[in-house]
Design a protein around this motif. Structure first.
Motif, PDB file in Angstrom:
ATOM      1  N   GLU A 130      30.026   7.078   9.570  1.00  8.11           N
ATOM      2  CA  GLU A 130      31.027   6.435   8.726  1.00  8.11           C
ATOM      3  C   GLU A 130      30.435   5.248   7.979  1.00  8.11           C
ATOM      4  OE1 GLU A 130      35.395   4.225   9.047  1.00  8.11           O
ATOM      5  OE2 GLU A 130      34.573   5.278  10.768  1.00  8.11           O
ATOM      6  N   ALA A 131      29.526   4.533   8.648  1.00  7.67           N
ATOM      7  CA  ALA A 131      28.903   3.370   8.026  1.00  7.67           C
ATOM      8  C   ALA A 131      27.851   3.757   6.999  1.00  7.67           C
ATOM      9  CB  ALA A 131      28.268   2.490   9.100  1.00  7.67           C
ATOM     10  N   ARG A 142      35.894  -1.318   7.921  1.00  7.47           N
ATOM     11  CA  ARG A 142      35.371  -1.155   9.268  1.00  7.47           C
ATOM     12  C   ARG A 142      35.392  -2.480  10.021  1.00  7.47           C
ATOM     13  NH1 ARG A 142      32.042   2.202   6.420  1.00  7.47           N
ATOM     14  NH2 ARG A 142      30.642   0.473   5.943  1.00  7.47           N
ATOM     15  N   GLU A 153      30.967  -4.638  11.647  1.00 11.02           N
ATOM     16  CA  GLU A 153      32.011  -5.470  12.240  1.00 11.02           C
ATOM     17  C   GLU A 153      32.218  -6.764  11.458  1.00 11.02           C
ATOM     18  OE1 GLU A 153      34.039  -4.901  14.702  1.00 11.02           O
ATOM     19  OE2 GLU A 153      33.268  -2.930  15.161  1.00 11.02           O
ATOM     20  N   TYR A 187      30.395   6.443  14.334  1.00 10.68           N
ATOM     21  CA  TYR A 187      30.417   5.136  13.674  1.00 10.68           C
ATOM     22  C   TYR A 187      29.287   5.016  12.660  1.00 10.68           C
ATOM     23  CZ  TYR A 187      34.001   2.908  16.596  1.00 10.68           C
ATOM     24  OH  TYR A 187      35.184   2.561  17.190  1.00 10.68           O
ATOM     25  N   THR A 206      27.653  -0.923  12.130  1.00 10.96           N
ATOM     26  CA  THR A 206      29.045  -0.483  12.029  1.00 10.96           C
ATOM     27  C   THR A 206      29.906  -1.455  11.257  1.00 10.96           C
ATOM     28  OG1 THR A 206      29.472  -1.438  14.217  1.00 10.96           O
ATOM     29  CG2 THR A 206      29.003   0.914  14.126  1.00 10.96           C
ATOM     30  N   ILE A 240      28.996   6.921  19.053  1.00  6.60           N
ATOM     31  CA  ILE A 240      28.151   6.022  18.263  1.00  6.60           C
ATOM     32  C   ILE A 240      27.736   6.678  16.951  1.00  6.60           C
ATOM     33  CG2 ILE A 240      25.899   4.879  18.204  1.00  6.60           C
ATOM     34  CD1 ILE A 240      26.240   4.340  21.202  1.00  6.60           C
TER      35      ILE A 240
END
Length: 647
Positions: free
Chosen positions: A19-20, A363, A154, A16, A152, A13
């Protein structure tokens, strides 16, 4: 859930979230002693160099507000023990002990602490009271499944940032349009309420800075104290004192309202200058609880046609920021590189053409592609065969694979965001302004990815006590630095897997590299030491053993010495290389180092080796160079001679 399972969940987690851009780096330090009096429990921590906030991360079964309070309290107690220097309970846990020592050493700059509770369930009651520990405010932040999904990205990319000002402000946003209107673009001057800026950053975060990697990082880093002081002491003067924002948009909807020109909505907002202003306003309300009613910020908003984005936006960013000049290569709209690499991933299939590698440029695009492919189980299985999850990777993964192979493990160790930013800054410098990735570049990159992933698997199985990610980065960098010319990357692409022999070699190297990293750190914090250039200079000189029978990835007919020296002198042997280097005094090596620093013929790693040899020479060669150092030193020495440098 056991601590090891919680740590594994948190690592996924946090990767993620990093990266976000929701967090800035993290280091694992799993520890729990809940059987002791006044127990503590923590999974990871983050204390960036430019931050005054310590972030602690924990996870566990969360069902009620009481569960959250208990997990937060245990993590807060870890901070208490660390701050007091009460480290006896961490003696058998090197990672936790190192974290505690770092917190103690950096206590003077830690102004606040935030406990991040991570859970894979939906949390309704998020209210946990702040507490005071060691005279610092400790707040609790909840990352439940809904928030993790939003963070993240989505369902959010730049072109999906749609802002309805009527809905946010109960009225459209007044603007002044530049007249006469240029042919290529349109520009509007607007005044944004401080609360609106808070709401935008709270909802979209670093995605507002996708066009600008440097701004992306500034928004997560240090907050300008001058801006904070103005918000606190003279909020009505903020508009006068602040330079404002510079932004672009893909679409701007203009209309008339009570006789004035207004913006009702826009799409694809990107802030190309003003990240610190944005982050400071966000912090003022979120952390310091300062009212923003009197705060206003000017913004120059430019509508840029899609076909002009690559040409236009970099120049806006470059010239808008006069305090910290931004180069054209700073922009993530080297997005062109990512678009081209994504296209290659769709068209270049590995041998056999049964499955392909999926490059996740945006992402969430992998899952979206899977969902679009079909809703039936059969269609999903077909997608999984064509694009297996094991062959899916994103932008920060790509940056790790290449930066490690290119000889920058210390940069990889600084975390996904900083490594990615350095990667993007250096792309055009490495390959040239007009370079584009081609099919061969894609194949070689996948080969390097296979090596990196194999090293990760081996290190995970080795169950090293700590610093596994650093060992992986340094292992790949050492392989590339010492044997890069011998590794047959084309074979790796053809085979699409690393041999058992290469994995065995990694298994031999892993504990040796781990031990050398710890030993070279001496009394320094090991995690921080791994981020330093000097660490790579020292670890880069490590002589790692090779088996008599080399793994099949090594080219059979290649002589290591001939490959590395590549100077055409048949009389150079391994026995006299060290003597060739030590025969020169400090002044000669200083001249070689000066030439190497300016020469395009010398790569970064060789420059660092020459710097090391120069230091050895200044100390009278009390420490002789290793064979690997001598080989590289001789290569640079010979190149300098050929270039006419007086040795």
């Amino acid at each position: 859930m056991p601590l090891t399972s919680d740590a594994a969940l948190a690592e996924v987690i946090l990767g993620y979230l990093e990266e976000a851009g929701s967090i800035t780096g993290h280091d694992l330090c799993p520890h729990e002693d809940i059987g002791l009096r006044r127990p503590c429990r923590v999974i990871a921590y983050s204390l960036p160099e430019d931050s005054v906030r310590l972030e602690l991360f924990t996870t566990g079964p969360v069902l009620t507000r009481r569960d959250i309070a208990r997990l937060s309290g245990w993590a807060a107690r870890f901070f208490e023990y660390a701050a007091k220097g009460d480290h006896a309970r961490f003696e058998n846990n090197p990672a936790a002990l190192e974290a505690a020592i770092l917190i103690r050493d950096q206590l003077s700059r830690i102004e606040e602490v935030r406990i991040n509770v991570i859970t894979d369930v939906r949390v309704k009651d998020r209210s946990v009271d702040d507490i005071i520990v060691q005279n610092r405010c400790v707040e609790t932040d909840i990352w439940d499944i809904d928030r993790l999904y939003r963070a993240t990205g989505e369902d959010v990319t730049r072109d999906r940032i749609e802002i309805d000002f009527v809905k946010l402000l109960d009225r459209p946003l007044a603007c002044l349009e530049m007249k006469p209107c240029p042919v290529e673009y349109k520009t509007y001057m607007v005044i944004l309420p401080g609360k609106l800026i808070y709401e935008l950053f709270n909802q979209y975060g670093p995605r507002l800075f996708e066009f600008n990697v440097r701004s992306f990082l500034q928004a997560r880093g240090a907050v300008n104290r001058g801006i904070q002081r103005t918000i606190k002491e003279e909020p009505s003067r903020f508009l006068a004192y602040n330079n404002g924002l510079t932004a672009t948009a893909d679409e701007i909807e203009i209309s008339s309202w009570h006789g004035e020109t207004v913006i009702t909505r826009l799409r694809g907002l990107q802030i190309v200058n003003g990240a610190q202003t944005t982050a400071s306003i966000y912090r003022a309300l979120k952390v310091d609880k300062l009212p923003l009613d009197q705060v206003a910020v000017s913004m120059k908003l430019t509508l840029v046609p899609p076909d002009k984005l690559e040409e236009f936006v970099p120049l806006i960013a470059r010239f808008a920021n006069t305090q910290n000049p931004i180069q054209v290569a700073d922009l993530s709209a080297s997005d062109r590189f990512h678009q081209q690499f994504e296209t290659l991933s769709e068209s270049v299939w590995p041998p056999g053409e049964e499955s392909r590698w999926f490059y996740e440029r945006a992402r969430g695009s992998y899952q979206m592609a899977r969902n679009r492919y079909g809703s039936t189980p059969a269609r999903r299985r077909e997608f999984d065969r064509t694009c297996p999850s094991s062959q899916h990777f994103g932008k920060t993964d790509l940056a790790k694979y290449l930066m490690a192979w290119w000889g920058s493990p210390q940069v990889v160790s600084r975390g996904a965001q900083k490594n990615y930013a350095t990667f993007m800054f250096g792309l055009r410098e490495r390959f040239g302004k007009d370079w584009s990735p081609n099919r061969e570049f894609f194949r070689l990159t996948i080969a390097q990815a296979l090596l990196f992933r194999a090293a990760q698997t081996v290190v995970r199985k080795a169950r090293l006590q700590s610093y596994g990610a650093n060992v992986v980065a340094y292992m790949i960098a050492l392989l590339a630095a010492h044997h890069g010319n011998e590794i047959d990357l084309k074979r790796l692409w053809d085979q699409q897997q690393v041999s058992n022999e290469m994995e065995a070699l990694f298994a031999t190297w892993a504990p040796l590299i781990h031990a050398e990293i710890v030993a070279s750190a001496d009394n320094r914090n090991v995690t921080e030491w791994c981020k330093k250039d000097d660490c790579w200079v020292e670890i880069g000189a490590l002589n790692l053993p090779l088996p008599a029978d080399l793994p099949p990835e090594f080219r059979e007919a290649t002589s290591t010495l001939r490959t590395i020296t590549n100077d055409g002198h048949d009389d150079v042997t391994e026995d006299n290389l060290v003597a060739e280097c030590t025969a020169l005094d400090a002044a000669a090596w200083a001249r070689i180092m000066a030439w190497a620093a300016a020469s395009l013929e010398v790569d970064d790693y060789d420059r660092k080796v020459v710097h090391t040899l120069s230091g050895y020479a200044m100390n009278g060669w009390l420490k002789p160079p290793s064979l690997k150092q001598a080989v590289r030193g001789y290569r640079v020495l010979n190149a300098a001679r050929n270039a006419g440098v007086t040795i």
